[in-house]
Design a protein around this motif. Structure first.
Motif, mmCIF file in Angstrom:
data_model
loop_
_atom_site.group_PDB
_atom_site.id
_atom_site.type_symbol
_atom_site.label_atom_id
_atom_site.label_comp_id
_atom_site.label_asym_id
_atom_site.label_seq_id
_atom_site.Cartn_x
_atom_site.Cartn_y
_atom_site.Cartn_z
ATOM 1 N N THR A 101 -19.080 -45.488 6.471
ATOM 2 C CA THR A 101 -18.052 -46.156 5.671
ATOM 3 C C THR A 101 -18.621 -47.199 4.709
ATOM 4 O OG1 THR A 101 -16.536 -45.834 7.496
ATOM 5 C CG2 THR A 101 -15.849 -47.392 5.817
ATOM 6 N N ILE A 102 -19.626 -47.922 5.123
ATOM 7 C CA ILE A 102 -20.158 -49.014 4.300
ATOM 8 C C ILE A 102 -21.452 -48.602 3.597
ATOM 9 C CG2 ILE A 102 -21.050 -51.385 4.374
ATOM 10 C CD1 ILE A 102 -19.041 -51.762 6.779
ATOM 11 N N ALA A 103 -22.365 -47.995 4.334
ATOM 12 C CA ALA A 103 -23.664 -47.586 3.773
ATOM 13 C C ALA A 103 -23.680 -46.080 3.523
ATOM 14 C CB ALA A 103 -24.776 -47.996 4.727
ATOM 15 N N THR A 104 -22.601 -45.565 2.980
ATOM 16 C CA THR A 104 -22.386 -44.128 2.872
ATOM 17 C C THR A 104 -23.529 -43.389 2.178
ATOM 18 O OG1 THR A 104 -20.032 -44.608 2.741
ATOM 19 C CG2 THR A 104 -20.705 -42.385 2.179
ATOM 20 N N SER A 105 -24.048 -43.929 1.116
ATOM 21 C CA SER A 105 -25.084 -43.203 0.371
ATOM 22 C C SER A 105 -26.459 -43.869 0.472
ATOM 23 C CB SER A 105 -24.668 -43.052 -1.095
ATOM 24 O OG SER A 105 -24.429 -44.305 -1.671
ATOM 25 N N SER A 106 -26.707 -44.527 1.589
ATOM 26 C CA SER A 106 -28.000 -45.204 1.777
ATOM 27 C C SER A 106 -29.071 -44.225 2.264
ATOM 28 C CB SER A 106 -27.847 -46.334 2.806
ATOM 29 O OG SER A 106 -27.672 -45.791 4.099
ATOM 30 N N GLU A 107 -30.303 -44.665 2.165
ATOM 31 C CA GLU A 107 -31.436 -43.870 2.671
ATOM 32 C C GLU A 107 -31.311 -43.659 4.181
ATOM 33 O OE1 GLU A 107 -33.971 -42.280 1.220
ATOM 34 O OE2 GLU A 107 -33.303 -42.839 -0.792
ATOM 35 N N LYS A 108 -30.865 -44.695 4.894
ATOM 36 C CA LYS A 108 -30.717 -44.591 6.350
ATOM 37 C C LYS A 108 -29.663 -43.538 6.709
ATOM 38 C CE LYS A 108 -31.645 -45.694 10.551
ATOM 39 N NZ LYS A 108 -32.910 -45.303 11.143
ATOM 40 N N THR A 109 -28.534 -43.559 6.023
ATOM 41 C CA THR A 109 -27.486 -42.565 6.262
ATOM 42 C C THR A 109 -28.016 -41.174 5.952
ATOM 43 O OG1 THR A 109 -25.790 -44.190 5.754
ATOM 44 C CG2 THR A 109 -25.111 -41.884 5.705
ATOM 45 N N SER A 110 -28.763 -41.061 4.879
ATOM 46 C CA SER A 110 -29.380 -39.791 4.498
ATOM 47 C C SER A 110 -30.286 -39.268 5.609
ATOM 48 C CB SER A 110 -30.193 -39.991 3.212
ATOM 49 O OG SER A 110 -30.980 -38.871 2.930
ATOM 50 N N LYS A 111 -31.087 -40.157 6.164
ATOM 51 C CA LYS A 111 -32.019 -39.765 7.230
ATOM 52 C C LYS A 111 -31.262 -39.382 8.510
ATOM 53 C CE LYS A 111 -35.923 -41.397 9.906
ATOM 54 N NZ LYS A 111 -36.757 -42.520 10.281
ATOM 55 N N VAL A 112 -30.305 -40.210 8.910
ATOM 56 C CA VAL A 112 -29.568 -39.966 10.155
ATOM 57 C C VAL A 112 -28.823 -38.639 10.115
ATOM 58 C CG1 VAL A 112 -27.614 -40.765 11.559
ATOM 59 C CG2 VAL A 112 -29.361 -42.391 10.834
ATOM 60 N N PHE A 113 -28.201 -38.333 8.972
ATOM 61 C CA PHE A 113 -27.386 -37.128 8.880
ATOM 62 C C PHE A 113 -28.114 -35.947 8.247
ATOM 63 C CE2 PHE A 113 -24.290 -40.527 9.354
ATOM 64 C CZ PHE A 113 -23.547 -40.031 10.408
ATOM 65 N N GLY A 114 -29.379 -36.151 7.860
ATOM 66 C CA GLY A 114 -30.168 -35.064 7.291
ATOM 67 C C GLY A 114 -29.601 -34.519 5.993
ATOM 68 N N MET A 115 -29.128 -35.425 5.137
ATOM 69 C CA MET A 115 -28.540 -35.028 3.856
ATOM 70 C C MET A 115 -29.210 -35.816 2.735
ATOM 71 S SD MET A 115 -24.505 -34.960 4.910
ATOM 72 C CE MET A 115 -23.966 -34.246 3.361
ATOM 73 N N ASP A 116 -29.312 -35.200 1.570
ATOM 74 C CA ASP A 116 -29.856 -35.894 0.417
ATOM 75 C C ASP A 116 -28.914 -37.015 -0.020
ATOM 76 O OD1 ASP A 116 -32.079 -34.223 0.240
ATOM 77 O OD2 ASP A 116 -31.067 -32.835 -1.140
ATOM 78 N N VAL A 117 -29.494 -38.099 -0.522
ATOM 79 C CA VAL A 117 -28.694 -39.221 -1.018
ATOM 80 C C VAL A 117 -27.776 -38.752 -2.147
ATOM 81 C CG1 VAL A 117 -28.795 -41.461 -2.179
ATOM 82 C CG2 VAL A 117 -30.358 -40.979 -0.298
ATOM 83 N N ASP A 118 -28.293 -37.860 -3.001
ATOM 84 C CA ASP A 118 -27.459 -37.348 -4.102
ATOM 85 C C ASP A 118 -26.219 -36.630 -3.568
ATOM 86 O OD1 ASP A 118 -29.170 -38.339 -6.036
ATOM 87 O OD2 ASP A 118 -30.328 -36.475 -6.169
ATOM 88 N N GLU A 119 -26.380 -35.887 -2.492
ATOM 89 C CA GLU A 119 -25.245 -35.204 -1.869
ATOM 90 C C GLU A 119 -24.252 -36.222 -1.311
ATOM 91 O OE1 GLU A 119 -23.038 -31.827 -0.577
ATOM 92 O OE2 GLU A 119 -24.706 -32.000 -1.955
ATOM 93 N N LEU A 120 -24.762 -37.281 -0.680
ATOM 94 C CA LEU A 120 -23.902 -38.323 -0.122
ATOM 95 C C LEU A 120 -23.135 -39.077 -1.202
ATOM 96 C CD1 LEU A 120 -26.309 -39.751 2.607
ATOM 97 C CD2 LEU A 120 -24.257 -38.372 2.989
ATOM 98 N N LYS A 121 -23.676 -39.103 -2.414
ATOM 99 C CA LYS A 121 -23.016 -39.802 -3.518
ATOM 100 C C LYS A 121 -21.906 -38.989 -4.155
ATOM 101 C CE LYS A 121 -26.871 -42.798 -4.748
ATOM 102 N NZ LYS A 121 -27.881 -43.152 -5.753
ATOM 103 N N ARG A 122 -21.838 -37.699 -3.848
ATOM 104 C CA ARG A 122 -20.754 -36.879 -4.404
ATOM 105 C C ARG A 122 -19.420 -37.436 -3.912
ATOM 106 N NH1 ARG A 122 -21.243 -31.194 -2.550
ATOM 107 N NH2 ARG A 122 -19.203 -31.073 -3.530
ATOM 108 N N ASP A 123 -18.449 -37.520 -4.809
ATOM 109 C CA ASP A 123 -17.148 -38.107 -4.469
ATOM 110 C C ASP A 123 -16.509 -37.443 -3.255
ATOM 111 O OD1 ASP A 123 -17.231 -40.044 -6.419
ATOM 112 O OD2 ASP A 123 -16.078 -38.877 -7.884
ATOM 113 N N SER A 124 -16.548 -36.125 -3.211
ATOM 114 C CA SER A 124 -15.898 -35.422 -2.101
ATOM 115 C C SER A 124 -16.580 -35.730 -0.774
ATOM 116 C CB SER A 124 -15.883 -33.911 -2.350
ATOM 117 O OG SER A 124 -17.204 -33.419 -2.498
#
Length: 118
Positions: free
Chosen positions: A24-47
């Motif tokens: 919710t807060i660090a949605t597109s952070s490097e840590k979130t990317s690592k934890v969920f195995g997703m690219d930061v660019d993907e996490l930044k997508r609005d959907s």
């Protein structure tokens, strides 16, 4: 409810608060990317960002319910229900997404359930 059960339940609540923070807060952070195995660019997508934030609120509310069950209602039955639910969701995630989820998301909840038995 034993002290061990309370401690374990609080640890589960803290785990879910951390997931809330990531989603919710660090949605597109490097840590979130690592934890969920997703690219930061993907996490930044609005959907994806919207979905993560909604899921994060859900996880934050699970944390609040656990803390209420332990400290306000002092209800072992409520703690057991919440832990069973968490383990069930983790089991579903381990079957449909990543087998490690049962231990990563459900591990502490399983320990909490075991502590409720003894």
């Amino acid at each position: 409810m034993s002290v061990i059960t309370k401690i374990l339940a609080v640890l589960v609540a803290l785990e879910f608060l951390y997931i809330f923070y990531l989603e919710t807060i660090a949605t597109s952070s490097e840590k979130t990317s690592k934890v969920f195995g997703m690219d930061v660019d993907e996490l930044k997508r609005d959907s994806v960002n919207t979905l993560f934030k909604n899921q994060g609120v859900y996880n934050g509310l699970i944390s609040v319910l656990i803390l209420l069950a332990v400290f306000v209602f002092a209800s072992k039955a409520a703690v057991i229900c919440l832990m069973v639910y968490i383990v069930a969701v983790a089991l579903y995630g381990s079957v449909t997404s990543n087998p490690k989820i049962i231990l990563m998301q459900g591990g502490l909840a399983i320990l909490t359930l075991i502590s409720c038995i003894f």
